[in-house]
Design a protein around this motif. Structure first.
Motif, PDB file in Angstrom:
ATOM      1  N   ASP A 193       1.160  -1.362   0.113  1.00 26.78           N
ATOM      2  CA  ASP A 193      -0.068  -0.079  -0.107  1.00 26.78           C
ATOM      3  C   ASP A 193       0.918   1.329  -0.243  1.00 26.78           C
ATOM      4  O   ASP A 193       1.955   1.565   0.538  1.00 26.78           O
ATOM      5  CB  ASP A 193      -0.606   0.088   1.574  1.00 26.78           C
ATOM      6  N   SER A 225      -2.696   4.194  -3.289  1.00 26.74           N
ATOM      7  CA  SER A 225      -2.739   3.250  -4.344  1.00 26.74           C
ATOM      8  C   SER A 225      -1.575   2.620  -3.368  1.00 26.74           C
ATOM      9  O   SER A 225      -1.162   1.396  -3.267  1.00 26.74           O
ATOM     10  CB  SER A 225      -2.087   3.590  -5.617  1.00 26.74           C
ATOM     11  N   LYS A 226      -2.364   0.791  -5.247  1.00 28.06           N
ATOM     12  CA  LYS A 226      -1.524  -0.569  -4.386  1.00 28.06           C
ATOM     13  C   LYS A 226      -0.459   0.013  -5.621  1.00 28.06           C
ATOM     14  O   LYS A 226      -0.588  -0.258  -6.807  1.00 28.06           O
ATOM     15  CB  LYS A 226      -2.590  -1.661  -4.406  1.00 28.06           C
ATOM     16  N   SER A 269       0.900   4.663   0.883  1.00 28.73           N
ATOM     17  CA  SER A 269      -0.192   6.488   1.390  1.00 28.73           C
ATOM     18  C   SER A 269      -0.370   7.059   0.175  1.00 28.73           C
ATOM     19  O   SER A 269       0.343   7.231  -0.545  1.00 28.73           O
ATOM     20  CB  SER A 269      -0.246   6.679   2.362  1.00 28.73           C
TER      21      SER A 269
END
Length: 102
Positions: A64, A84-85, A66
């Motif tokens: 992940d 986002s990932k 931030s």
């Protein structure tokens, strides 16, 4: 067929398929199908949020990221970058050692 000679440029898919075929005795079509299956399985696992561990090679996982502040490089304007990932790879100790000793 023998594996391609050492290169100073990135190995592309074709060269990787040829190397797999040479090391396994598979024909190139089967080697390509095997490569596609491995890449597809890793991609599917990551898309499902799973971790893929290949002993002696490394771990593929999703991390992940931030939300954070950034700047538009053209205008210098402050912008907000959304959370986002991202796929990530952590090499195993054996892979690190192999690279360091080469």
């Amino acid at each position: 067929m023998r594996p391609p000679e050492h290169r100073r440029h990135p190995m592309n898919k074709r060269a990787l398929v040829e190397t797999i075929a040479a090391k396994t005795g598979l024909d190139t079509a089967s080697a390509e199908a095997a490569l596609e299956a491995v890449v597809g399985a890793i991609s599917d696992a990551l898309a499902n949020g799973d971790k893929v561990i290949v002993p002696g090679f490394g771990t593929f996982e999703v991390r992940d990221r931030s939300a954070r502040a950034g700047r538009n490089p053209q205008t210098g304007e402050a912008i907000q970058i959304a959370a986002s990932k991202a796929p990530a790879f952590k090499p195993a100790a054996a892979l690190k050692q192999a690279v360091a000793s080469s």
